[in-house]
Design an enzyme around this catalytic site. Structure first.
Site, PDB file in Angstrom:
ATOM      1  N   ASP A  14       0.857  -1.202   0.000  1.00  0.00           N
ATOM      2  CA  ASP A  14       0.000   0.000   0.000  1.00  0.00           C
ATOM      3  C   ASP A  14       0.881   1.235   0.000  1.00  0.00           C
ATOM      4  OD1 ASP A  14      -2.308   1.614   0.137  1.00  0.00           O
ATOM      5  OD2 ASP A  14      -2.108   1.791   2.299  1.00  0.00           O
ATOM      6  N   SER A  15       0.303   2.355  -0.382  1.00  0.00           N
ATOM      7  CA  SER A  15       1.036   3.619  -0.337  1.00  0.00           C
ATOM      8  C   SER A  15       1.348   4.008   1.106  1.00  0.00           C
ATOM      9  CB  SER A  15       0.197   4.712  -0.985  1.00  0.00           C
ATOM     10  OG  SER A  15      -1.052   4.802  -0.330  1.00  0.00           O
ATOM     11  N   CYS A  77      -3.457  -0.920  -2.331  1.00  0.00           N
ATOM     12  CA  CYS A  77      -3.682   0.504  -2.585  1.00  0.00           C
ATOM     13  C   CYS A  77      -4.591   0.657  -3.800  1.00  0.00           C
ATOM     14  CB  CYS A  77      -2.339   1.174  -2.857  1.00  0.00           C
ATOM     15  SG  CYS A  77      -2.478   2.909  -3.278  1.00  0.00           S
ATOM     16  N   GLU A 157      -5.896   9.221   8.682  1.00  0.00           N
ATOM     17  CA  GLU A 157      -4.494   9.248   9.136  1.00  0.00           C
ATOM     18  C   GLU A 157      -4.373   9.969  10.483  1.00  0.00           C
ATOM     19  OE1 GLU A 157      -1.288   8.540   7.587  1.00  0.00           O
ATOM     20  OE2 GLU A 157      -2.350   7.207   6.219  1.00  0.00           O
ATOM     21  N   CYS A 191     -11.081   3.125  -1.478  1.00  0.00           N
ATOM     22  CA  CYS A 191      -9.814   3.650  -0.966  1.00  0.00           C
ATOM     23  C   CYS A 191      -9.522   2.933   0.348  1.00  0.00           C
ATOM     24  CB  CYS A 191      -9.937   5.157  -0.728  1.00  0.00           C
ATOM     25  SG  CYS A 191      -8.478   5.867   0.071  1.00  0.00           S
ATOM     26  N   HIS A 193      -8.360   3.851   3.041  1.00  0.00           N
ATOM     27  CA  HIS A 193      -8.599   4.557   4.295  1.00  0.00           C
ATOM     28  C   HIS A 193     -10.074   4.669   4.678  1.00  0.00           C
ATOM     29  CE1 HIS A 193      -4.473   5.574   3.708  1.00  0.00           C
ATOM     30  NE2 HIS A 193      -4.420   6.361   4.771  1.00  0.00           N
TER      31      HIS A 193
HETATM   32  N1  DGL Z   1      -3.868   3.893  -0.474  1.00  0.00           N
HETATM   33  C1  DGL Z   1      -4.557   4.936  -1.189  1.00  0.00           C
HETATM   34  C2  DGL Z   1      -5.761   4.335  -1.889  1.00  0.00           C
HETATM   35  O1  DGL Z   1      -6.277   3.321  -1.518  1.00  0.00           O
HETATM   36  C3  DGL Z   1      -5.010   6.049  -0.264  1.00  0.00           C
HETATM   37  C4  DGL Z   1      -3.878   6.855   0.291  1.00  0.00           C
HETATM   38  C5  DGL Z   1      -3.078   7.581  -0.769  1.00  0.00           C
HETATM   39  O2  DGL Z   1      -3.593   8.533  -1.387  1.00  0.00           O
HETATM   40  O3  DGL Z   1      -1.941   7.176  -0.973  1.00  0.00           O
HETATM   41  O4  DGL Z   1      -6.208   4.889  -2.867  1.00  0.00           O
END
Ligand code: DGL
Length: 277
Positions: A14-15, A77, A157, A191, A193
């Protein structure tokens, strides 16, 4: 020939930290598998960046996961899975790569009765349109509305997953989707989050709207792919989870605990450097 069992870990990328929602679903569904999670926390967010940048970052990150001898890569991600799944699969070939968009779209289509589906995601995911295409591939008549909800990433976050601020943001993003048109009966949380904000979102959109995310459906897709390819572990005991991050083990541990639903200590988080050269 496919092996019958394979005890190598599954890599989850993931990012940042939010992909732990997918990790959690994998652990629940595949408790004997070893999992190794890499969050590119130094370069989060991906959701505001161009497809080229996201592809370059995600390729570096997943190549790092490959150095840990993984048997499969899960792109948790949504942004990376939306804009970079094909180049990533090509870069990691022959490693099997599974992204969250297909399973998320499937969950949305299954849940919707009236064919009106809202997808909440980052700006880059919305721009890329991968959810739109994946939903239409399964349900060509579906009416899909996408909404970029970038502030939700920051709220999650920050740990502000309930209360006035989260609710005001949810109203601002969501109320227009439910005015003057056929109302969606299903929201896809596209997403990593957003699942932690599900309660606030549900309160704003009211009863009768189903909220789905890709975590559980992705875990099911991973299980299927492991079985098909003869890559399932034959371990009997509980699998181990390893955490890698590119910045701030302390923050990863603190915020990661919210997504994981159990404590993570900074000591459990190994820092890695993804920059080439
Ligand atoms: N992990 C990203 C997503 O699921 C969200 C956080 C980011 O913007 O890096 O799209």
């Amino acid at each position: 020939m496919a092996r019958k069992f394979d005890n190598r870990p599954i890599g989850v990328f993931d990012s940042g930290i939010g992909g732990i929602t997918v990790l959690k679903a994998l652990r629940a569904r595949l408790p004997h598998e070893n999992l190794i999670y890499l969050g590119d926390t130094a370069r989060l967010p991906y959701g505001t960046k161009s497809a080229e940048t996201v592809t370059a970052y995600a390729t570096q990150a997943t190549r790092n996961l490959m150095t840990h001898d993984i048997k499969m890569a899960v792109i948790a991600c949504n942004t990376a899975a939306s804009v970079a799944l094909e180049p990533l699969s090509a870069a990691l070939d022959p490693l099997p790569v599974i992204g969250v968009v297909g399973p998320g779209a499937e969950a949305g289509v299954k849940a919707s009765k009236n064919g009106h589906i809202a997808v909440l995601a980052t700006e880059a995911t919305v721009r890329g349109g991968a959810y739109l295409r994946a939903i239409h591939a399964l349900a060509p008549q579906a009416d899909v509305v996408q909404k970029a909800c970038g502030l939700f990433v920051t709220l999650a976050e920050e740990g502000w997953i309930k209360g006035d601020v989260a609710e005001a943001a949810a109203r601002r993003y969501l109320e227009p989707l439910f005015k003057g048109r056929q109302k969606p009966d299903t929201i896809v949380l596209g997403c990593t989050h957003f699942p932690v904000l599900a309660r606030v979102i549900a309160r704003v959109v009211g009863p009768g709207v189903k909220l789905v995310d890709s975590a559980a459906t992705t875990a099911r897709a991973v299980e299927l792919a492991l079985t098909e390819k003869g890559l399932t572990t034959n371990r009997r005991g509980k699998g181990k989870v390893r955490f890698l991050a590119t910045d701030s083990a302390e923050r990863f541990a603190r915020v990661g605990g919210i997504f994981f639903g159990e404590d993570i200590t900074a000591k459990q988080v190994e820092l890695v450097d993804l920059l080439p050269g």
